[in-house]
Design a protein around this motif. Structure first.
Motif, mmCIF file in Angstrom:
data_model
loop_
_atom_site.group_PDB
_atom_site.id
_atom_site.type_symbol
_atom_site.label_atom_id
_atom_site.label_comp_id
_atom_site.label_asym_id
_atom_site.label_seq_id
_atom_site.Cartn_x
_atom_site.Cartn_y
_atom_site.Cartn_z
ATOM 1 N N ARG A 99 0.917 -1.239 -0.028
ATOM 2 C CA ARG A 99 0.024 0.008 0.028
ATOM 3 C C ARG A 99 0.736 1.166 -0.053
ATOM 4 O O ARG A 99 0.505 2.188 -0.614
ATOM 5 N N GLU A 100 1.907 1.259 0.874
ATOM 6 C CA GLU A 100 2.848 2.367 0.778
ATOM 7 C C GLU A 100 3.398 2.787 -0.668
ATOM 8 O O GLU A 100 3.682 3.899 -1.145
ATOM 9 N N MET A 101 3.938 1.676 -1.332
ATOM 10 C CA MET A 101 4.477 1.723 -2.931
ATOM 11 C C MET A 101 3.296 2.564 -3.658
ATOM 12 O O MET A 101 3.523 3.182 -4.380
ATOM 13 N N GLN A 102 2.017 1.870 -3.562
ATOM 14 C CA GLN A 102 0.881 2.370 -4.417
ATOM 15 C C GLN A 102 0.370 3.798 -4.010
ATOM 16 O O GLN A 102 -0.123 4.558 -4.957
ATOM 17 N N ARG A 103 0.643 4.066 -2.682
ATOM 18 C CA ARG A 103 0.210 5.682 -2.202
ATOM 19 C C ARG A 103 1.211 6.574 -3.037
ATOM 20 O O ARG A 103 0.821 7.724 -3.072
ATOM 21 N N ALA A 104 2.508 6.136 -3.425
ATOM 22 C CA ALA A 104 3.096 7.209 -4.241
ATOM 23 C C ALA A 104 2.729 7.517 -5.574
ATOM 24 O O ALA A 104 3.184 8.550 -6.030
ATOM 25 N N VAL A 105 1.751 6.846 -5.989
ATOM 26 C CA VAL A 105 1.197 6.925 -7.216
ATOM 27 C C VAL A 105 0.056 8.006 -7.074
ATOM 28 O O VAL A 105 -0.916 7.516 -6.680
ATOM 29 N N LEU A 157 -14.781 -12.123 -10.697
ATOM 30 C CA LEU A 157 -13.637 -12.639 -10.610
ATOM 31 C C LEU A 157 -12.660 -11.923 -10.417
ATOM 32 O O LEU A 157 -12.334 -10.937 -11.296
ATOM 33 N N VAL A 158 -11.681 -12.128 -9.315
ATOM 34 C CA VAL A 158 -10.752 -10.905 -9.222
ATOM 35 C C VAL A 158 -9.102 -11.852 -9.554
ATOM 36 O O VAL A 158 -8.928 -12.936 -8.677
ATOM 37 N N VAL A 159 -8.778 -11.461 -10.628
ATOM 38 C CA VAL A 159 -7.495 -12.281 -10.853
ATOM 39 C C VAL A 159 -6.434 -11.425 -10.398
ATOM 40 O O VAL A 159 -6.020 -10.176 -10.287
ATOM 41 N N GLY A 160 -5.178 -12.112 -10.099
ATOM 42 C CA GLY A 160 -4.109 -11.759 -9.220
ATOM 43 C C GLY A 160 -4.709 -10.967 -8.136
ATOM 44 O O GLY A 160 -4.193 -9.650 -7.737
ATOM 45 N N ALA A 161 -5.279 -11.849 -7.121
ATOM 46 C CA ALA A 161 -5.930 -11.082 -6.117
ATOM 47 C C ALA A 161 -4.976 -10.845 -4.941
ATOM 48 O O ALA A 161 -5.510 -10.309 -3.771
ATOM 49 N N GLY A 162 -3.699 -11.269 -4.849
ATOM 50 C CA GLY A 162 -2.958 -11.165 -4.003
ATOM 51 C C GLY A 162 -2.692 -10.071 -2.941
ATOM 52 O O GLY A 162 -2.485 -10.311 -1.767
ATOM 53 N N SER A 163 -2.836 -8.933 -3.242
ATOM 54 C CA SER A 163 -2.739 -7.782 -2.624
ATOM 55 C C SER A 163 -4.136 -7.695 -1.568
ATOM 56 O O SER A 163 -4.030 -6.945 -0.656
ATOM 57 N N GLY A 164 -5.107 -7.989 -2.122
ATOM 58 C CA GLY A 164 -6.529 -7.867 -1.332
ATOM 59 C C GLY A 164 -7.067 -6.421 -1.770
ATOM 60 O O GLY A 164 -8.045 -6.253 -0.989
ATOM 61 N N ARG A 165 -6.588 -5.813 -2.500
ATOM 62 C CA ARG A 165 -6.994 -4.245 -2.710
ATOM 63 C C ARG A 165 -8.321 -4.464 -3.415
ATOM 64 O O ARG A 165 -9.070 -3.620 -2.988
ATOM 65 N N GLU A 166 -8.678 -5.290 -4.420
ATOM 66 C CA GLU A 166 -9.925 -5.441 -4.934
ATOM 67 C C GLU A 166 -10.830 -5.750 -4.071
ATOM 68 O O GLU A 166 -12.058 -5.147 -4.037
ATOM 69 N N ILE A 167 -10.429 -6.645 -3.243
ATOM 70 C CA ILE A 167 -11.578 -7.369 -2.262
ATOM 71 C C ILE A 167 -11.876 -6.000 -1.246
ATOM 72 O O ILE A 167 -13.112 -5.576 -0.868
ATOM 73 N N GLU A 168 -10.994 -5.382 -1.020
ATOM 74 C CA GLU A 168 -11.185 -4.007 -0.216
ATOM 75 C C GLU A 168 -11.974 -3.054 -0.859
ATOM 76 O O GLU A 168 -13.057 -2.569 -0.080
ATOM 77 N N ALA A 169 -11.859 -2.969 -2.155
ATOM 78 C CA ALA A 169 -12.733 -2.017 -2.610
ATOM 79 C C ALA A 169 -14.081 -2.440 -2.888
ATOM 80 O O ALA A 169 -14.978 -1.687 -2.625
ATOM 81 N N LEU A 170 -14.328 -3.823 -2.891
ATOM 82 C CA LEU A 170 -15.576 -4.437 -3.285
ATOM 83 C C LEU A 170 -16.316 -4.508 -2.096
ATOM 84 O O LEU A 170 -17.476 -4.675 -1.981
ATOM 85 N N ASP A 171 -15.724 -4.536 -0.795
ATOM 86 C CA ASP A 171 -16.464 -4.389 0.273
ATOM 87 C C ASP A 171 -17.644 -3.477 0.471
ATOM 88 O O ASP A 171 -18.496 -3.523 1.142
ATOM 89 N N GLY A 172 -17.378 -2.165 -0.090
ATOM 90 C CA GLY A 172 -18.201 -1.084 -0.029
ATOM 91 C C GLY A 172 -19.177 -1.088 -0.991
ATOM 92 O O GLY A 172 -19.964 -0.005 -1.310
ATOM 93 N N CYS A 173 -19.145 -2.306 -1.751
ATOM 94 C CA CYS A 173 -20.173 -2.479 -2.915
ATOM 95 C C CYS A 173 -21.146 -3.321 -2.647
ATOM 96 O O CYS A 173 -21.052 -4.771 -2.779
ATOM 97 N N ASN A 174 -22.487 -2.974 -2.265
ATOM 98 C CA ASN A 174 -23.429 -3.851 -1.705
ATOM 99 C C ASN A 174 -24.249 -4.531 -2.775
ATOM 100 O O ASN A 174 -24.821 -5.557 -2.338
#
Length: 230
Positions: free
Chosen positions: A17-23, A48-65
């Protein structure tokens, strides 16, 4: 009690997340993913979340009812543990299935309303591997399904070099550690990055529609696409 394994997963997630925050604006890309899934036609889309390793997509979809079931897949069991840890930390009520493997390991006949491929393909060589990867995504899309694809993309290494000062200035403004910023800068030139023109050609060859760009920041881009008519 926090186990050593859980602590290591948290450390890996924090550095990523720290690396991505720089962008600049990269968080907005994940919010766009949420918006695209929310706006997709049909009730409770199977994602289908491909390459789900960081969990970032799951985090984003957590707010998607509106999301139905999520299948999170990654060839690395270690990376998938990070995604699983992210989901656990969220206390999410999402229905997530974790699969170690690639799209080839998904049972035949299983299709998805939305497929996300975020920051995965730039790790793959353009020796037929990128094409096979995109073809696998295409084959997993249900009729009318949507692909959301993000990748590192630039035409020449000189383009990357011109963006580095802006990247470093932004990283300093937002307080990203020098170690995290340097990891990104060291990694990008080593990746088998392709141009936008080559990306579009591969989409066509793989049976996908012309990708429509929805996000760009420095060397990161995001497109949407779907199955091309046969």
């Amino acid at each position: 009690m926090i186990t050593r394994s859980a602590g290591l997963q948290a450390d890996r997630r924090a550095m990523y997340r720290e690396m991505q925050r720089a962008v600049p604006g990269l968080d907005a890309m994940y919010r766009l993913v949420q918006a695209l899934v929310t706006s997709h036609t049909g009730d409770a889309p199977h994602v289908l979340v491909v390459g789900a390793g960081s969990g970032r997509e799951i985090e984003a979809l957590d707010g998607c009812n509106v999301v139905g079931r999520i299948t999170a897949i990654d060839p690395s069991a270690r990376n998938l543990d990070t995604a699983r840890d992210t989901a656990g930390a969220l206390g999410a009520s999402l229905d997530v299935r974790f699969v170690v493997g690639t799209t080839n390991d998904i049972p035949d006949g299983e299709a998805f309303d939305v497929v996300t491929s975020l920051l995965v393909m730039h790790h793959l060589r353009d020796d037929g591997t990128k094409f096979a990867y995109l073809k696998g995504l295409r084959d997993r899309l249900a009729p009318g399904g949507r692909l959301i694809h993000a990748d590192v993309c630039f035409d020449e290494i000189d383009d990357f070099d011109r963006l580095v000062p802006m990247y470093l200035a932004h990283a300093d403004i937002v307080g990203v550690s020098a170690d995290a910023a340097r990891l990104e800068l060291n990694a990008i030139p080593q990746l088998p990055v392709i141009s936008e023109r080559r990306t579009r050609a591969l989409f066509a060859e793989a049976g996908l529609t012309e990708p429509f760009e929805i996000f760009r920041s420095l060397w990161y881009r995001c497109w949407t696409s779907s199955r091309a008519p046969q």
